[in-house]
Write a protein that holds these residues in place. Structure first.
Motif, PDB file in Angstrom:
ATOM      1  N   GLU A  43       0.691  -1.190   0.113  1.00 23.63           N
ATOM      2  CA  GLU A  43       0.120  -0.099   0.103  1.00 23.63           C
ATOM      3  C   GLU A  43       1.042   1.193   0.061  1.00 23.63           C
ATOM      4  N   LYS A  44       1.835   1.323   0.886  1.00 17.82           N
ATOM      5  CA  LYS A  44       2.443   2.525   1.101  1.00 17.82           C
ATOM      6  C   LYS A  44       3.844   2.619   0.210  1.00 17.82           C
ATOM      7  N   GLN A  45       4.192   1.430  -0.514  1.00 18.15           N
ATOM      8  CA  GLN A  45       5.398   1.371  -1.557  1.00 18.15           C
ATOM      9  C   GLN A  45       6.683   1.771  -0.490  1.00 18.15           C
ATOM     10  N   GLN A  46       6.589   1.496   0.806  1.00 16.31           N
ATOM     11  CA  GLN A  46       7.665   1.525   1.621  1.00 16.31           C
ATOM     12  C   GLN A  46       7.895   0.372   2.493  1.00 16.31           C
ATOM     13  N   SER A  64      15.935   5.755  12.367  1.00 16.01           N
ATOM     14  CA  SER A  64      17.220   6.053  11.574  1.00 16.01           C
ATOM     15  C   SER A  64      16.952   7.170  10.281  1.00 16.01           C
ATOM     16  N   GLY A  65      15.667   7.074   9.809  1.00 12.17           N
ATOM     17  CA  GLY A  65      15.554   7.708   8.460  1.00 12.17           C
ATOM     18  C   GLY A  65      15.924   7.103   7.290  1.00 12.17           C
ATOM     19  N   HIS A  66      16.556   5.903   7.553  1.00  7.14           N
ATOM     20  CA  HIS A  66      16.926   5.189   6.569  1.00  7.14           C
ATOM     21  C   HIS A  66      15.881   4.136   5.858  1.00  7.14           C
ATOM     22  N   THR A  67      15.128   4.773   5.135  1.00  6.34           N
ATOM     23  CA  THR A  67      13.830   3.906   4.747  1.00  6.34           C
ATOM     24  C   THR A  67      14.035   3.200   3.325  1.00  6.34           C
ATOM     25  N   GLN A  68      13.184   2.213   2.928  1.00  7.21           N
ATOM     26  CA  GLN A  68      13.321   1.502   1.786  1.00  7.21           C
ATOM     27  C   GLN A  68      12.138   1.892   0.995  1.00  7.21           C
ATOM     28  N   LYS A  69      12.519   2.653  -0.243  1.00  4.62           N
ATOM     29  CA  LYS A  69      11.264   2.801  -1.260  1.00  4.62           C
ATOM     30  C   LYS A  69      10.890   1.608  -2.040  1.00  4.62           C
ATOM     31  N   ILE A  70       9.880   0.928  -2.115  1.00  6.18           N
ATOM     32  CA  ILE A  70       9.711  -0.322  -2.951  1.00  6.18           C
ATOM     33  C   ILE A  70       9.820   0.221  -4.196  1.00  6.18           C
ATOM     34  N   LYS A  71      10.532  -0.585  -5.045  1.00  2.00           N
ATOM     35  CA  LYS A  71      10.684  -0.423  -6.601  1.00  2.00           C
ATOM     36  C   LYS A  71       9.821  -1.546  -7.338  1.00  2.00           C
ATOM     37  N   GLU A  72      10.192  -3.081  -6.739  1.00  5.82           N
ATOM     38  CA  GLU A  72       9.387  -4.075  -7.226  1.00  5.82           C
ATOM     39  C   GLU A  72       9.357  -5.095  -6.013  1.00  5.82           C
ATOM     40  N   LYS A  85      12.812  -5.116  -4.032  1.00  3.98           N
ATOM     41  CA  LYS A  85      13.783  -4.497  -4.851  1.00  3.98           C
ATOM     42  C   LYS A  85      13.401  -3.034  -4.437  1.00  3.98           C
ATOM     43  N   VAL A  86      14.437  -2.563  -3.731  1.00  2.00           N
ATOM     44  CA  VAL A  86      14.259  -1.091  -3.019  1.00  2.00           C
ATOM     45  C   VAL A  86      15.417  -0.024  -3.399  1.00  2.00           C
TER      46      VAL A  86
END
Length: 126
Positions: A43-46, A64-72, A85-86
Motif C-alpha cells: 500500500e505505502k510502497q515503503q 534512523s531515517g534510512h527508509t526503503q522505497k519499494i521498486k518491485e 527490490k528497493v
C-alpha cells in the motif's frame, strides 16, 4: 484470489523477506513480514517488516531515517519468500551503520568485516 491470499505464511504467520538494492542487486538485509506488514508495504510502497523481538510492525527507517522505497516486489516459486527490490534512502540498511547487513565474510575459520561503517550508529540512534 488476491495477491496476499497466494502468499504462504508459516505457522507463526510470518514469511522471510529479502531486501535487495534495485540498481546494484546487492542484498541489503533479511527480515520477517506478516500479512499486515506485507499489506502495508504494498500500500505505502515503503518497506514495513515485523519485529519478532518487539512483536510489532517495524517501519524500516522509523528511527534512523534510512527508509526503503519499494521498486518491485517478487515472491519465489513456492510463494513462501518475499524479495523486495528497493531504493535504500541514505545508503545505509544496517543498524551497524553499513550499507548492507551482510558485511561479514568467512575467511578460513574466522569472520572478517569487509565493509566500512558509513555512519556511527551512535549518530544514527543516539
Amino acid at each position: 484470489m488476491s495477491a496476499l491470499e497466494k502468499i504462504r505464511f508459516d505457522e507463526k504467520g510470518l514469511i522471510p523477506a529479502i531486501a535487495q538494492d534495485f540498481v546494484t542487486g546487492e542484498v541489503l538485509m533479511f527480515a520477517w513480514m506478516n500479512q499486515a506488514s506485507l499489506s502495508l508495504t504494498i500500500e505505502k510502497q515503503q518497506a514495513v517488516y515485523y519485529s519478532r523481538t518487539r512483536k510489532k510492525l517495524w517501519f524500516k527507517g522509523e528511527e534512523s531515517g534510512h527508509t526503503q522505497k519499494i521498486k518491485e516486489i517478487y515472491t519465489d516459486c513456492d510463494n513462501d519468500v518475499i524479495l523486495l527490490k528497493v531504493e535504500q534512502v541514505g545508503g545505509i540498511a544496517c543498524h551497524t551503520g553499513r550499507k548492507s547487513c551482510f558485511f561479514q565474510k568467512l575467511n578460513g575459520n574466522n569472520w572478517a568485516s569487509v565493509a566500512e561503517v558509513l555512519k556511527d550508529p551512535k549518530e544514527i540512534y543516539g
